[in-house]
Design an enzyme around this catalytic site. Structure first.
Site, PDB file in Angstrom:
ATOM      1  N   GLU A 197       0.835  -1.183   0.000  1.00 56.76           N
ATOM      2  CA  GLU A 197       0.000   0.000   0.000  1.00 56.76           C
ATOM      3  C   GLU A 197       0.875   1.240   0.000  1.00 56.76           C
ATOM      4  O   GLU A 197       1.950   1.266   0.596  1.00 56.76           O
ATOM      5  CB  GLU A 197      -0.939  -0.042   1.201  1.00 56.76           C
ATOM      6  CG  GLU A 197      -1.841  -1.255   1.051  1.00 56.76           C
ATOM      7  CD  GLU A 197      -2.895  -1.391   2.100  1.00 56.76           C
ATOM      8  OE1 GLU A 197      -2.775  -0.762   3.162  1.00 56.76           O
ATOM      9  OE2 GLU A 197      -3.857  -2.125   1.834  1.00 56.76           O
ATOM     10  N   CYS A 248       3.523   8.459   0.937  1.00 56.64           N
ATOM     11  CA  CYS A 248       4.059   7.524   1.933  1.00 56.64           C
ATOM     12  C   CYS A 248       4.245   6.176   1.247  1.00 56.64           C
ATOM     13  O   CYS A 248       3.284   5.592   0.753  1.00 56.64           O
ATOM     14  CB  CYS A 248       3.085   7.408   3.104  1.00 56.64           C
ATOM     15  SG  CYS A 248       3.578   6.188   4.335  1.00 56.64           S
ATOM     16  N   CYS A 258       5.961  -6.928   7.234  1.00 58.59           N
ATOM     17  CA  CYS A 258       7.028  -6.414   8.085  1.00 58.59           C
ATOM     18  C   CYS A 258       7.413  -7.472   9.105  1.00 58.59           C
ATOM     19  O   CYS A 258       6.568  -8.235   9.569  1.00 58.59           O
ATOM     20  CB  CYS A 258       6.575  -5.148   8.820  1.00 58.59           C
ATOM     21  SG  CYS A 258       7.919  -4.324   9.716  1.00 58.59           S
ATOM     22  N   CYS A 301       5.867  -4.888  15.955  1.00 59.53           N
ATOM     23  CA  CYS A 301       5.411  -3.896  16.919  1.00 59.53           C
ATOM     24  C   CYS A 301       3.959  -4.220  17.274  1.00 59.53           C
ATOM     25  O   CYS A 301       3.131  -4.463  16.387  1.00 59.53           O
ATOM     26  CB  CYS A 301       5.514  -2.490  16.328  1.00 59.53           C
ATOM     27  SG  CYS A 301       7.197  -2.077  15.842  1.00 59.53           S
ATOM     28  N   CYS A 361       0.839  -2.250  15.695  1.00 62.52           N
ATOM     29  CA  CYS A 361       0.828  -1.967  14.246  1.00 62.52           C
ATOM     30  C   CYS A 361       0.177  -3.094  13.468  1.00 62.52           C
ATOM     31  O   CYS A 361       0.507  -4.267  13.643  1.00 62.52           O
ATOM     32  CB  CYS A 361       2.262  -1.756  13.753  1.00 62.52           C
ATOM     33  SG  CYS A 361       2.361  -1.405  11.991  1.00 62.52           S
ATOM     34  N   CYS A 382      -1.126   5.901   9.868  1.00 60.00           N
ATOM     35  CA  CYS A 382       0.049   5.209  10.405  1.00 60.00           C
ATOM     36  C   CYS A 382      -0.359   3.910  11.093  1.00 60.00           C
ATOM     37  O   CYS A 382      -1.261   3.902  11.917  1.00 60.00           O
ATOM     38  CB  CYS A 382       0.758   6.041  11.465  1.00 60.00           C
ATOM     39  SG  CYS A 382       1.338   7.605  10.903  1.00 60.00           S
TER      40      CYS A 382
HETATM   41  N1  SAH Z   1       9.112   0.338  10.148  1.00 60.65           N
HETATM   42  C1  SAH Z   1       9.346   1.757  10.153  1.00 60.65           C
HETATM   43  C2  SAH Z   1       8.522   2.447   9.112  1.00 60.65           C
HETATM   44  C3  SAH Z   1       7.022   2.442   9.389  1.00 60.65           C
HETATM   45  S1  SAH Z   1       6.614   4.031   9.923  1.00 60.65           S
HETATM   46  C4  SAH Z   1       9.158   2.316  11.535  1.00 60.65           C
HETATM   47  O1  SAH Z   1       8.735   1.573  12.411  1.00 60.65           O
HETATM   48  O2  SAH Z   1       9.495   3.449  11.792  1.00 60.65           O
HETATM   49  C5  SAH Z   1       5.151   3.794  10.677  1.00 60.65           C
HETATM   50  C6  SAH Z   1       4.990   4.719  11.868  1.00 60.65           C
HETATM   51  O3  SAH Z   1       3.682   4.530  12.349  1.00 60.65           O
HETATM   52  C7  SAH Z   1       5.936   4.356  13.016  1.00 60.65           C
HETATM   53  O4  SAH Z   1       6.420   5.509  13.641  1.00 60.65           O
HETATM   54  C8  SAH Z   1       5.042   3.597  13.961  1.00 60.65           C
HETATM   55  O5  SAH Z   1       5.485   3.734  15.283  1.00 60.65           O
HETATM   56  C9  SAH Z   1       3.698   4.254  13.727  1.00 60.65           C
HETATM   57  N2  SAH Z   1       2.578   3.366  14.006  1.00 60.65           N
HETATM   58  C10 SAH Z   1       2.533   2.035  13.894  1.00 60.65           C
HETATM   59  N3  SAH Z   1       1.334   1.570  14.238  1.00 60.65           N
HETATM   60  C11 SAH Z   1       0.587   2.642  14.568  1.00 60.65           C
HETATM   61  C12 SAH Z   1      -0.770   2.816  14.988  1.00 60.65           C
HETATM   62  N4  SAH Z   1      -1.587   1.775  15.124  1.00 60.65           N
HETATM   63  N5  SAH Z   1      -1.205   4.060  15.217  1.00 60.65           N
HETATM   64  C13 SAH Z   1      -0.388   5.122  15.047  1.00 60.65           C
HETATM   65  N6  SAH Z   1       0.881   5.017  14.632  1.00 60.65           N
HETATM   66  C14 SAH Z   1       1.376   3.798  14.404  1.00 60.65           C
END
Ligand code: SAH
Length: 377
Positions: A96, A132, A139, A143, A146, A362
């Site tokens: 995406e 983006c 991935c 986390c 996410c 995000c």
């Molecule tokens: N893998 C990289 C790039 C992805 S960026 C990284 O982790 O930085 C995606 C961003 O969205 C990250 O800062 C992550 O912390 C944030 N993120 C992930 N899940 C989220 C959620 N459910 N709500 C808000 N932000 C989220």
């Protein structure tokens, strides 16, 4: 001559195109014609390269040489103008990519919006936009908050597939970085620093051939410490963002298991040592989870962690999703957290969620098919 079936021009740099041109017995200037067609004109088929003789276009196609432009499979348009694209590659895998007119709300104060006046772009309905992009299918980082993590990692994207997302979206939006203010964030699916070589090759192509400014590009990492140091040495590099998301090791290890491998001490040391340019800062992203990492003591710990780093902080209230066991904090808790950081002199912004209604925000990127079948919330 090597087998040229399924050869994609997209993803090749000048040197690679030159040797390809040589291997098929064409004059050297063809390499420049390919560069122009693929990265500036963003053609979708060999047939559209009008600078090539018709006969050559046919013979290239016969040799299995193609552009390799990924296909836009679906578009989801949010009430706020955000578009989430489902983009499919030659092997049928998809990622995406998100288009956010008017930026992602995260650039305010970082200098990229400076001079945002009077160039006529306002007449188009947006002064700037942010794309983006994804770096992997799925991935591996896991986390806990996410959605992309639920997929696991399927594979890395090639440099061509990373650049291809940008080309496809620019084309679809009828936008070009030469005329419009386009920002790019590597914040879609995947961990760019676990696909480092393809990521950095894509960056070079985007800067040198597509014409995006490196100062308008940001890469976000979950904290792959050795790569942060390597990245700092690159001559051409985007800005750096680090997903902090917790204020102490216990909490961070629970939320982001990779913290066991690279803990906060190592992460913050890498951030402090990162060679910043004039007026540049390291961005720290912090996803706020209600009653988990959004308390006063967490904010105070963040203040301590950021001592000695030229930092800016982007706070993101959790974007919810099916299978995610955390709650979004109230606006007042977000504001209280921000105030503690600001009072300590840290430049802190609250990121406005974009395209939440279409799962484009995000942490919400996950292959659409699975979203469509997931329980509604
Ligand atoms: N893998 C990289 C790039 C992805 S960026 C990284 O982790 O930085 C995606 C961003 O969205 C990250 O800062 C992550 O912390 C944030 N993120 C992930 N899940 C989220 C959620 N459910 N709500 C808000 N932000 C989220």
């Amino acid at each position: 001559m090597t087998d040229l079936s399924q050869v994609a021009l997209l993803g090749m740099d000048r040197a690679e195109l030159s040797s390809l041109v040589e291997s098929i017995g064409e004059p050297g200037y063809r390499a420049q014609q390919f560069l122009e067609a693929v990265y500036r004109q963003r053609v979708e088929s060999m047939d559209q390269i009008s600078t090539l003789p018709q006969q050559l276009r046919v013979s290239l196609a016969e040799k299995g040489i193609g552009i390799g432009m990924p296909r836009i499979e679906q578009r989801f348009v949010s009430q706020d103008g955000t578009v989430r694209y489902l983009i499919t590659f030659a092997d049928g895998q998809s990622v995406e990519t998100v288009w956010m007119p008017e930026g992602d709300g995260g650039e305010v104060g970082d200098g990229v919006e400076a001079g945002d006046t009077g160039d006529g772009s306002a007449a188009r309905g947006w002064g700037r936009a942010t794309i983006c992009i994804s770096s992997q299918v799925g991935c591996a980082v896991d986390c806990q908050f996410c959605l992309t993590a639920l997929l696991g990692v399927k594979r890395n994207l090639s440099a061509g597939e990373i650049v291809g997302q940008v080309c496809a979206v620019l084309k679809d939006q009828k936008v070009s970085p030469q005329h419009d203010r386009v920002n790019l964030v590597f914040m879609g699916m995947g961990e760019p620093f676990l696909n480092y070589d393809n990521f950095i090759k894509a960056v070079r192509l985007l800067v040198q051939e597509v014409g995006l400014a490196e100062s308008r590009m940001t890469v976000s990492t979950a904290g792959i410490v050795p790569r942060i140091s390597e990245f700092g040495q690159e001559a051409i590099r985007p800005r750096l963002a680090i997903s902090l998301n917790a204020s102490n090791d216990d909490l961070r290890t629970k939320l982001m298991p990779l913290n066991k491998k690279w803990n906060l001490e190592r992460l913050m040391a890498a951030a402090r040592d990162f060679p910043l340019r004039n007026r540049e800062r390291v961005t720290f992203e912090y996803v706020l989870l209600h009653n988990v990492n959004d308390l006063r003591e967490n904010a105070e710990e963040v203040v301590d962690l950021l001592r000695g780093v030229r930092a800016r902080v982007n706070l993101i209230a959790l974007n919810p999703g099916p299978g995610i066991d955390f709650e979004t904090p109230a606006d007042e808790s977000v504001a209280a957290f921000q105030k503690i950081l600001r009072d300590a002199g840290i430049l802190t912004f609250v990121r406005r969620p974009r395209g939440r209604d279409i799962y484009a925000a995000c942490g919400q990127l996950k292959r659409t098919v699975e979203i469509a079948t997931a329980p509604a919330r």
